[in-house]
Scaffold this active site. Structure first.
Site, PDB file in Angstrom:
ATOM      1  N   LYS A 142       0.877  -1.145   0.021  1.00  0.00           N
ATOM      2  CA  LYS A 142       0.044   0.159   0.084  1.00  0.00           C
ATOM      3  C   LYS A 142       0.770   1.248   0.142  1.00  0.00           C
ATOM      4  CE  LYS A 142      -4.079   2.135   0.792  1.00  0.00           C
ATOM      5  NZ  LYS A 142      -3.864   2.976  -0.524  1.00  0.00           N
ATOM      6  N   LYS A 162       5.191   2.784   8.537  1.00  0.00           N
ATOM      7  CA  LYS A 162       3.923   3.558   8.823  1.00  0.00           C
ATOM      8  C   LYS A 162       2.624   2.649   9.260  1.00  0.00           C
ATOM      9  CE  LYS A 162       4.250   7.142   6.197  1.00  0.00           C
ATOM     10  NZ  LYS A 162       4.032   8.022   5.121  1.00  0.00           N
ATOM     11  N   LYS A 182       5.211   1.680  -3.114  1.00  0.00           N
ATOM     12  CA  LYS A 182       5.269   3.317  -3.553  1.00  0.00           C
ATOM     13  C   LYS A 182       5.508   3.234  -5.156  1.00  0.00           C
ATOM     14  CE  LYS A 182       4.583   7.441  -1.649  1.00  0.00           C
ATOM     15  NZ  LYS A 182       3.968   7.747  -0.528  1.00  0.00           N
ATOM     16  N   ASP A 196      -0.177  10.907  -4.065  1.00  0.00           N
ATOM     17  CA  ASP A 196       0.870  11.416  -3.299  1.00  0.00           C
ATOM     18  C   ASP A 196       1.206  13.039  -3.801  1.00  0.00           C
ATOM     19  OD1 ASP A 196       3.272  10.818  -1.297  1.00  0.00           O
ATOM     20  OD2 ASP A 196       4.110  11.304  -2.861  1.00  0.00           O
ATOM     21  N   THR A 213      -4.504  13.337   6.547  1.00  0.00           N
ATOM     22  CA  THR A 213      -3.301  13.391   6.519  1.00  0.00           C
ATOM     23  C   THR A 213      -2.904  14.694   7.810  1.00  0.00           C
ATOM     24  OG1 THR A 213      -2.751  12.390   4.611  1.00  0.00           O
ATOM     25  CG2 THR A 213      -0.833  13.441   5.812  1.00  0.00           C
ATOM     26  N   ASN A 233      -1.770  19.239  -0.780  1.00  0.00           N
ATOM     27  CA  ASN A 233      -2.892  18.531   0.073  1.00  0.00           C
ATOM     28  C   ASN A 233      -2.556  18.484   1.665  1.00  0.00           C
ATOM     29  OD1 ASN A 233      -3.676  15.808   1.816  1.00  0.00           O
ATOM     30  ND2 ASN A 233      -5.005  15.980  -0.006  1.00  0.00           N
ATOM     31  N   SER A 267      -7.287   5.816   4.130  1.00  0.00           N
ATOM     32  CA  SER A 267      -7.111   5.203   3.100  1.00  0.00           C
ATOM     33  C   SER A 267      -7.484   3.631   3.331  1.00  0.00           C
ATOM     34  CB  SER A 267      -5.748   4.924   2.419  1.00  0.00           C
ATOM     35  OG  SER A 267      -5.468   6.017   1.384  1.00  0.00           O
TER      36      SER A 267
HETATM   37  P1  NAD Z   1       0.972  18.166  -3.068  1.00  0.00           P
HETATM   38  O1  NAD Z   1       1.425  17.827  -4.580  1.00  0.00           O
HETATM   39  O2  NAD Z   1      -0.306  18.202  -2.978  1.00  0.00           O
HETATM   40  O3  NAD Z   1       1.821  19.411  -2.421  1.00  0.00           O
HETATM   41  C1  NAD Z   1       3.207  19.628  -2.615  1.00  0.00           C
HETATM   42  C2  NAD Z   1       3.518  20.914  -1.877  1.00  0.00           C
HETATM   43  O4  NAD Z   1       5.026  21.060  -1.938  1.00  0.00           O
HETATM   44  C3  NAD Z   1       3.087  21.912  -2.950  1.00  0.00           C
HETATM   45  O5  NAD Z   1       2.833  23.084  -2.452  1.00  0.00           O
HETATM   46  C4  NAD Z   1       4.415  22.419  -3.652  1.00  0.00           C
HETATM   47  O6  NAD Z   1       4.535  23.754  -4.372  1.00  0.00           O
HETATM   48  C5  NAD Z   1       5.461  22.230  -2.515  1.00  0.00           C
HETATM   49  N1  NAD Z   1       6.725  21.871  -2.922  1.00  0.00           N
HETATM   50  C6  NAD Z   1       7.142  21.119  -3.817  1.00  0.00           C
HETATM   51  N2  NAD Z   1       8.579  21.057  -4.026  1.00  0.00           N
HETATM   52  C7  NAD Z   1       8.945  21.960  -2.988  1.00  0.00           C
HETATM   53  C8  NAD Z   1      10.281  22.261  -2.444  1.00  0.00           C
HETATM   54  N3  NAD Z   1      11.044  21.776  -3.306  1.00  0.00           N
HETATM   55  N4  NAD Z   1      10.286  23.388  -1.695  1.00  0.00           N
HETATM   56  C9  NAD Z   1       9.174  23.684  -1.227  1.00  0.00           C
HETATM   57  N5  NAD Z   1       7.901  23.324  -1.275  1.00  0.00           N
HETATM   58  C10 NAD Z   1       7.926  22.452  -2.281  1.00  0.00           C
HETATM   59  O7  NAD Z   1       1.675  16.974  -1.953  1.00  0.00           O
HETATM   60  P2  NAD Z   1       1.177  16.330  -0.819  1.00  0.00           P
HETATM   61  O8  NAD Z   1       0.260  15.258  -0.985  1.00  0.00           O
HETATM   62  O9  NAD Z   1       0.654  17.376   0.223  1.00  0.00           O
HETATM   63  O10 NAD Z   1       2.332  15.723  -0.081  1.00  0.00           O
HETATM   64  C11 NAD Z   1       3.438  16.339   0.495  1.00  0.00           C
HETATM   65  C12 NAD Z   1       4.146  15.520   1.504  1.00  0.00           C
HETATM   66  O11 NAD Z   1       3.498  14.719   2.566  1.00  0.00           O
HETATM   67  C13 NAD Z   1       5.093  14.649   0.355  1.00  0.00           C
HETATM   68  O12 NAD Z   1       6.264  14.273   1.200  1.00  0.00           O
HETATM   69  C14 NAD Z   1       4.041  13.185   0.602  1.00  0.00           C
HETATM   70  O13 NAD Z   1       4.740  12.189   0.362  1.00  0.00           O
HETATM   71  C15 NAD Z   1       3.637  13.335   2.102  1.00  0.00           C
HETATM   72  N6  NAD Z   1       2.273  12.627   2.447  1.00  0.00           N
HETATM   73  C16 NAD Z   1       1.428  12.974   1.546  1.00  0.00           C
HETATM   74  C17 NAD Z   1       0.027  12.112   2.172  1.00  0.00           C
HETATM   75  C18 NAD Z   1      -1.223  12.413   1.404  1.00  0.00           C
HETATM   76  O14 NAD Z   1      -2.344  11.955   1.730  1.00  0.00           O
HETATM   77  N7  NAD Z   1      -1.227  13.298   0.275  1.00  0.00           N
HETATM   78  C19 NAD Z   1       0.267  11.160   3.120  1.00  0.00           C
HETATM   79  C20 NAD Z   1       1.377  11.205   3.760  1.00  0.00           C
HETATM   80  C21 NAD Z   1       2.406  11.565   3.343  1.00  0.00           C
END
Ligand code: NAD
Length: 436
Positions: A66, A90, A102, A142, A196, A232, A374
């Protein structure tokens, strides 16, 4: 050190404390299966482009693989292995019956039109179809992927497998449950989008309570927060913190950030409106990035590097991995680093933060609310149920608080930091399922 090596360093530290069986340590240090795909798709210009795709099925001791799918130009096998590994840890921590996986595409989706994005995603889904399934491997959103993309994958998977199940037709509920993070109308769970952030909030509140009891943090004063990433995870977490009295004084996205030096903090609802108004990315796919936000509040107000060094109570990396490095770890002034992104702190930086007495709440605990809901979505799909928001959030709260409570106990009992304590909890659960 590569991202995957950094992740394995965390594993080895915990393995040493609990004297983990060497065979299990070896097993958990390698992905079970890695898949690399060449995905041809037609651009609007009529040209064909080949995009590299990945899926790592890291480990399924606890259940089907997952983990999310990331669309980003820097996606590669090393990163996907690290992310799959963290998913395994996790899922064990929040005690859901899933293993780790992943995947992703090495592409900048912001350079694609919406129809190109759809064609590419559907092609990726067709290539992935023989390797995924509700009881086999369940992808999710993601970085740069969302519910619309999950809906396309589910639809394409359905076309590929309908009428072809072993011993008869595959059940519709299994098709639905092949991915999570779908739109609500298409079988997604209510509450998944905020999960999250909300899960992180439940953990943070418990932590603050403990630290105030210990007098490590002063009581009564609202806490200041800086958040890197406004997608997100970052934007939902920012809203929840703002609504609950925290002062969100700095936020950023890939283009830079904004900082309220008065300490009052931003009204996150207004920031979100601005982001929507000013969004420069294509169509509704764009929702989830600050886009032009920095320009509205004076361009270049603050860089991502400056944000990391702000004098705040809580620093929340919520964007990408490896942003806290051995170079900038010395400059961090926050009392708590709360990892909402996966892998934001390198192994070397982690050592420095520990030595400096900065409390790090690790990704594998802090952001595990996403995969928890999820799991609830998968469960609802498989059992043809529809839960209301209250039930989803209540169950999420119970899972997150229980994980935090157990990890805090290990932290005190074994005198280890929270990351190592979290890994110890995961290893306990993984050890029970291992057999040779
Ligand atoms: P997303 O695509 O919705 O948002 C990513 C954000 O990070 C955007 O605002 C983007 O502009 C910014 N960003 C990208 N590169 C950057 C950089 N170099 N410096 C600063 N900002 C930057 O992605 P998300 O789903 O919010 O995921 C963010 C993190 O959380 C990731 O590490 C992801 O693996 C982790 N995560 C996400 C979820 C989920 O449910 N979506 C769950 C667990 C962990």
């Amino acid at each position: 050190m590569s991202t995957f090596d950094s992740a394995l360093t965390q594993l080895r530290k915990a393995a040493k404390v609990v004297d983990l069986d060497i065979s299990l340590l070896d097993q958990l240090s390698l992905p079970e299966r890695t898949i690399t795909l060449a995905i041809p798709f037609k651009k609007d210009s009529g040209e064909t482009e080949i995009v590299k795709g990945y899926r790592v099925q890291y480990n399924n001791l606890l259940g089907p693989y997952k983990g999310g799918l990331r669309f980003h130009p820097k996606v590669d096998m090393d990163e996907v292995c690290a992310l799959g590994f963290w998913m395994m840890i996790k899922n064990a921590i929040v005690n859901v019956p899933f293993g780790g996986g992943k995947g992703g595409l090495e592409i900048d989706p912001h350079q694609l039109s919406e129809s190109e994005l759809e064609r590419l995603t559907r092609q990726f889904a067709r290539k992935l179809a023989p390797n995924i399934g509700a009881e086999v491997d369940v992808p999710a959103p993601d970085v740069n992927t969302n519910s619309k993309i999950m809906d396309w994958i589910e639809d394409e998977y359905g076309k590929a497998v309908r009428g072809k199940g072993k011993g008869g037709s595959i059940k519709e509920e299994e098709i639905k449950a092949v991915v999570t993070g779908k739109s609500i109308l298409n079988g997604g769970s209510i509450g998944r989008e905020e999960a999250t952030g909300l899960g992180g909030f439940f953990v943070l509140e418990k932590l603050i309570k403990k630290l105030r009891e210990e007098k490590t943090l002063p009581a009564g004063r609202p806490l200041t927060v800086a958040i890197q990433g406004f997608g997100n995870v970052g934007s939902n977490f920012a809203s929840i913190l703002h609504k609950n009295g925290y002062k969100v004084v700095a936020i950023s996205d890939v283009k830079g950030g904004i900082f309220d030096s008065s300490g009052e903090g931003f009204n996150i609802d207004l920031v979100k409106v601005c982001r929507l108004e000013k969004g420069v990315l294509a169509g509704c796919y764009c929702i989830g990035s600050v886009c032009d936000l920095a320009r509205k509040y004076k361009e270049g107000d603050i860089s991502n590097e400056q944000l990391l060094g702000l004098e705040v109570d809580i620093l929340i990396p919520a964007a990408m991995e490896n942003v806290i490095t051995k170079e900038n770890a010395k400059k961090i002034k926050a009392k708590i680093v709360f990892e909402m992104a996966n892998g934001p702190t390198t192994a070397e930086a982690d050592e420095i933060l520990n030595k400096r007495g900065i409390m790090v709440i690790p990704d594998v605990l802090a952001n595990s609310g996403g995969v928890t809901v999820s799991y609830f979505e998968w469960y609802q799909n498989m059992h043809k149920e529809k839960w209301d928001l209250q039930k989803v959030n209540q169950k999420l709260k119970e899972k997150m608080e229980s994980a935090f409570g157990k990890i805090w106990e290990i932290h005190l009992e074994k005198k280890v930091n929270i990351r190592t304590a979290a890994y110890i909890l995961a290893l306990k659960r993984l050890s029970k399922k291992a057999s040779y």
